[in-house]
Motif scaffolding. Structure first.
Motif, PDB file in Angstrom:
ATOM      1  N   VAL A  19      52.627  11.257  41.518  1.00 19.22           N
ATOM      2  CA  VAL A  19      52.112  10.092  40.800  1.00 19.22           C
ATOM      3  C   VAL A  19      51.061  10.509  39.769  1.00 19.22           C
ATOM      4  CG1 VAL A  19      50.334   9.546  42.546  1.00 19.22           C
ATOM      5  CG2 VAL A  19      51.232   7.729  41.097  1.00 19.22           C
ATOM      6  N   SER A  20      51.079   9.813  38.621  1.00 18.27           N
ATOM      7  CA  SER A  20      50.065  10.034  37.578  1.00 18.27           C
ATOM      8  C   SER A  20      48.874   9.126  37.826  1.00 18.27           C
ATOM      9  CB  SER A  20      50.608   9.659  36.197  1.00 18.27           C
ATOM     10  OG  SER A  20      51.740  10.376  35.880  1.00 18.27           O
ATOM     11  N   ALA A  21      47.855   9.305  36.999  1.00 20.67           N
ATOM     12  CA  ALA A  21      46.697   8.416  37.050  1.00 20.67           C
ATOM     13  C   ALA A  21      47.127   7.014  36.628  1.00 20.67           C
ATOM     14  CB  ALA A  21      45.624   8.935  36.114  1.00 20.67           C
ATOM     15  N   MET A  22      46.427   5.986  37.148  1.00 20.75           N
ATOM     16  CA  MET A  22      46.858   4.612  36.920  1.00 20.75           C
ATOM     17  C   MET A  22      46.610   4.147  35.482  1.00 20.75           C
ATOM     18  SD  MET A  22      45.651   2.949  40.503  1.00 20.75           S
ATOM     19  CE  MET A  22      46.940   2.712  41.741  1.00 20.75           C
ATOM     20  N   SER A  33      44.049   5.437  32.624  1.00 21.49           N
ATOM     21  CA  SER A  33      42.759   5.960  33.078  1.00 21.49           C
ATOM     22  C   SER A  33      42.524   7.419  32.698  1.00 21.49           C
ATOM     23  CB  SER A  33      42.528   5.702  34.568  1.00 21.49           C
ATOM     24  OG  SER A  33      43.637   6.045  35.309  1.00 21.49           O
ATOM     25  N   THR A  34      43.565   8.187  32.418  1.00 18.67           N
ATOM     26  CA  THR A  34      43.314   9.565  31.952  1.00 18.67           C
ATOM     27  C   THR A  34      42.595   9.551  30.598  1.00 18.67           C
ATOM     28  OG1 THR A  34      45.263  10.336  33.130  1.00 18.67           O
ATOM     29  CG2 THR A  34      44.381  11.799  31.444  1.00 18.67           C
ATOM     30  N   ASN A  35      42.981   8.621  29.731  1.00 16.12           N
ATOM     31  CA  ASN A  35      42.273   8.518  28.438  1.00 16.12           C
ATOM     32  C   ASN A  35      40.803   8.207  28.657  1.00 16.12           C
ATOM     33  OD1 ASN A  35      44.768   8.847  27.363  1.00 16.12           O
ATOM     34  ND2 ASN A  35      44.946   6.815  26.459  1.00 16.12           N
ATOM     35  N   GLY A  41      41.531  11.162  38.186  1.00 17.39           N
ATOM     36  CA  GLY A  41      42.402   9.997  38.005  1.00 17.39           C
ATOM     37  C   GLY A  41      43.623  10.087  38.905  1.00 17.39           C
ATOM     38  N   GLU A  42      44.208  11.253  38.976  1.00 23.41           N
ATOM     39  CA  GLU A  42      45.384  11.465  39.825  1.00 23.41           C
ATOM     40  C   GLU A  42      44.998  11.447  41.306  1.00 23.41           C
ATOM     41  OE1 GLU A  42      45.559  12.473  36.747  1.00 23.41           O
ATOM     42  OE2 GLU A  42      47.642  12.110  36.200  1.00 23.41           O
ATOM     43  N   VAL A  43      43.811  11.987  41.604  1.00 20.43           N
ATOM     44  CA  VAL A  43      43.378  11.980  43.006  1.00 20.43           C
ATOM     45  C   VAL A  43      43.247  10.526  43.470  1.00 20.43           C
ATOM     46  CG1 VAL A  43      41.566  12.667  44.623  1.00 20.43           C
ATOM     47  CG2 VAL A  43      42.191  14.194  42.733  1.00 20.43           C
ATOM     48  N   GLY A  50      50.453  14.320  40.100  1.00 20.29           N
ATOM     49  CA  GLY A  50      51.002  15.041  38.961  1.00 20.29           C
ATOM     50  C   GLY A  50      49.883  15.732  38.206  1.00 20.29           C
ATOM     51  N   PHE A  51      50.258  16.654  37.302  1.00 21.45           N
ATOM     52  CA  PHE A  51      49.338  17.096  36.241  1.00 21.45           C
ATOM     53  C   PHE A  51      48.291  18.120  36.673  1.00 21.45           C
ATOM     54  CE2 PHE A  51      45.373  15.297  33.896  1.00 21.45           C
ATOM     55  CZ  PHE A  51      45.603  15.950  32.691  1.00 21.45           C
ATOM     56  N   ILE A  52      48.062  18.278  38.009  1.00 23.64           N
ATOM     57  CA  ILE A  52      46.935  19.141  38.382  1.00 23.64           C
ATOM     58  C   ILE A  52      47.344  20.303  39.286  1.00 23.64           C
ATOM     59  CG2 ILE A  52      45.368  17.178  38.139  1.00 23.64           C
ATOM     60  CD1 ILE A  52      45.050  16.940  41.038  1.00 23.64           C
ATOM     61  N   GLY A  95      48.258  20.163  31.128  1.00 25.03           N
ATOM     62  CA  GLY A  95      48.474  19.598  29.796  1.00 25.03           C
ATOM     63  C   GLY A  95      48.800  18.123  29.905  1.00 25.03           C
ATOM     64  N   ARG A  96      48.371  17.342  28.916  1.00 22.36           N
ATOM     65  CA  ARG A  96      48.587  15.901  28.947  1.00 22.36           C
ATOM     66  C   ARG A  96      50.054  15.584  29.191  1.00 22.36           C
ATOM     67  NH1 ARG A  96      44.893  11.935  27.485  1.00 22.36           N
ATOM     68  NH2 ARG A  96      46.450  10.739  28.617  1.00 22.36           N
ATOM     69  N   GLU A  97      50.277  14.530  29.896  1.00 23.56           N
ATOM     70  CA  GLU A  97      51.621  14.073  30.280  1.00 23.56           C
ATOM     71  C   GLU A  97      52.331  15.075  31.187  1.00 23.56           C
ATOM     72  OE1 GLU A  97      52.260  11.035  29.508  1.00 23.56           O
ATOM     73  OE2 GLU A  97      50.533  10.887  28.176  1.00 23.56           O
ATOM     74  N   GLY A  98      51.544  15.918  31.859  1.00 25.26           N
ATOM     75  CA  GLY A  98      52.145  17.004  32.636  1.00 25.26           C
ATOM     76  C   GLY A  98      52.716  16.618  33.994  1.00 25.26           C
ATOM     77  N   SER A  99      52.656  15.346  34.362  1.00 23.96           N
ATOM     78  CA  SER A  99      53.153  14.976  35.702  1.00 23.96           C
ATOM     79  C   SER A  99      54.661  15.168  35.864  1.00 23.96           C
ATOM     80  CB  SER A  99      52.823  13.519  36.016  1.00 23.96           C
ATOM     81  OG  SER A  99      51.446  13.332  36.070  1.00 23.96           O
ATOM     82  N   ASP A 100      55.401  14.993  34.785  1.00 19.69           N
ATOM     83  CA  ASP A 100      56.844  15.258  34.867  1.00 19.69           C
ATOM     84  C   ASP A 100      57.074  16.711  35.277  1.00 19.69           C
ATOM     85  OD1 ASP A 100      57.142  12.766  33.757  1.00 19.69           O
ATOM     86  OD2 ASP A 100      57.826  13.470  31.793  1.00 19.69           O
TER      87      ASP A 100
HETATM   88  N1  ASP Z   1      47.708  11.342  33.696  1.00 16.65           N
HETATM   89  C1  ASP Z   1      48.037  12.464  32.855  1.00 16.65           C
HETATM   90  C2  ASP Z   1      48.109  12.001  31.416  1.00 16.65           C
HETATM   91  O1  ASP Z   1      48.032  10.817  31.151  1.00 16.65           O
HETATM   92  C3  ASP Z   1      49.286  13.141  33.255  1.00 16.65           C
HETATM   93  C4  ASP Z   1      50.549  12.310  33.099  1.00 16.65           C
HETATM   94  O2  ASP Z   1      50.464  11.100  32.965  1.00 16.65           O
HETATM   95  O3  ASP Z   1      51.640  12.863  33.125  1.00 16.65           O
HETATM   96  O4  ASP Z   1      48.235  12.822  30.555  1.00 16.65           O
END
Ligand code: ASP
Ligand code: MG
Length: 423
Positions: free
Chosen positions: A36-39, A42-44, A121-123, A187-189, A201-206
């Protein structure tokens, strides 16, 4: 084992979290590793807080932390009417961790500090999701990706140590399954060998979903999104887009490379290596099939796909003495570009000049000019668009280049690329 990834939009409020649970209920008795990513966004927000702290803007940082807290507390209050629920202790712990960052000064290594903070955020989201699933009767456990994904020290863009990661993930998962049916992780960490937190890296949860699937030899990965699957163009900008029902890993990598933003580009390789199919499906309409990305290229050519990169800048560099451009010049030019971290989106050479296209936002024109100034003349052309069409046909080219001046065109058998600007 299935690996599911839910991004920020799929857990943006209490209703969305309940929706995740209802999707999981469709897969009874299936062991699932859930990333799961941050809600929401919230990462921004955490990113802004990190910048404020590093600039000594304590009040702004404080405001950001309050916002982060109230956003999650609202969701928690809606999901957990029982105020003594243990999830609130996790919430408090994360908030205290954030508050402490306000008091302690940041070290000089901003990227390091960023990762320690932004990872929270992910935690938070994974704690909430895991607790809610258990509350709803699922056999769920919480896994700490900061103990499972081992990386190097490249903070904010860490590289995975695959051997160590595979061992850590396998050992841990052997302990938790089959007692657990759903293991919820972030994700992401990841983490360094000393135990410091890193991000991928941003969007790294995939990508995290790809890593877990690879290490666990999963049957499949599903990325649940707010779009029906991979589309042939970005629905934010175009009407009448169509869904790609089935494409190959290779095609997905190409599309991601040219800028399609549906899946993080690093996700595919680990899946392709183990031939694990990747589904992209809608969390809004989970009855629909979505897109399947798999090994066969047989379906890649059915529909032309097109991708726009906007705000592009075209540079042309010419040796000042009008000498021919030879390999030595090219190696000079690439060296300069690699020192400034420039990412070339398109390039072309002629007898006397070398041209390349960069993202305008990420480019300091003056810096670049200075670096070339001794031996080269530099010209540039701003505010261009770079269009890539995979499996092009004339109709699509005509439609997308209407009212445009075409500056550079490149064509291979499957890909047409056009650098253009509005007329
Ligand atoms: N929360 C992180 C981001 O927004 C990772 C992700 O969403 O994949 O970059
Ligand atoms: Mg996100």
């Amino acid at each position: 084992m299935f690996v599911f990834k839910f991004g920020g939009a799929s857990v943006k409020d209490a209703g969305a979290v309940q929706n995740v649970a209802s999707i999981l209920a469709r897969f009874p008795e299936k062991p699932i590793l859930l990333v799961v990513s941050a809600m929401g966004k919230s990462t921004n927000l955490l990113e802004e807080i990190a910048h404020h702290i590093s600039l000594g803007k304590k009040e702004e940082a404080q405001k950001g932390i309050q916002l982060f807290g109230s956003f999650h507390l609202k969701i928690l209050n809606q999901l957990f009417p029982e105020k003594e629920h243990p999830v609130f202790a996790h919430y408090e712990e994360i908030m205290e961790n954030l508050e402490r960052k306000l008091e302690a000064r940041f070290s000089e290594n901003f990227h390091f500090e960023y990762d320690q903070l932004v990872s929270l955020g992910e935690v938070m989201s994974s704690r909430i999701l895991d607790a809610f699933l258990r509350e709803s009767g699922f056999r769920s456990s919480w896994l700490d990706a900061r103990k499972l994904i081992r990386t190097d020290h490249q903070y904010r863009d860490a590289n995975v140590d695959w051997n160590r990661t595979e061992q850590l993930i396998r050992d841990r998962c052997e302990q938790v399954y089959p007692e657990t049916l759903i293991a919820v992780t972030q994700g992401f960490i990841g983490h360094t060998e000393e135990g410091f937190t890193t991000t991928l890296g941003r969007e790294g949860s995939d990508y995290t979903a790809g890593i877990f699937a690879y290490c666990l030899n999963a049957e499949q990965v599903t990325i649940w999104k707010d779009v029906p699957g991979m589309l042939n163009a970005d629905p934010k900008f175009f009407k009448g887009t169509v869904k790609l029902d089935k494409i190959s890993f290779k095609e997905a990598i190409e599309l991601a490379y040219y800028g399609a933003s549906v899946i993080h580009p690093k996700t595919i390789k680990p899946l392709q290596n183990k031939n694990i199919p990747l589904y992209v499906r809608s969390f809004v309409n989970p009855d629909e099939e979505g897109t399947i990305i798999q090994s066969s290229p047989d379906f890649d050519q059915l529909v032309p796909s097109y991708i726009f990169k906007r705000r592009q800048i075209l540079f042309s560099v010419m040796p000042k003495d009008f000498s021919f451009l030879v390999e030595e010049n090219l190696s000079d030019i690439f060296r300069v570009l690699s020192t400034i971290g420039g990412k070339i989106n398109m390039m072309q050479n002629s007898a006397l000049s070398f041209s390349f296209v960069l993202d305008q936002e990420k480019t300091d024109i003056e810096e670049l000019r200075k670096l070339f100034d001794q031996d080269y003349t530099v010209r540039f052309n701003k505010d261009l668009e770079l269009l890539t069409i995979r499996h092009y046909d004339q109709k699509t080219i005509d439609r997308l280049t209407e009212q445009k001046e075409l500056l550079v065109q490149q064509k291979t058998r499957h890909t047409m690329r056009i650098l253009m600007k509005d007329l």
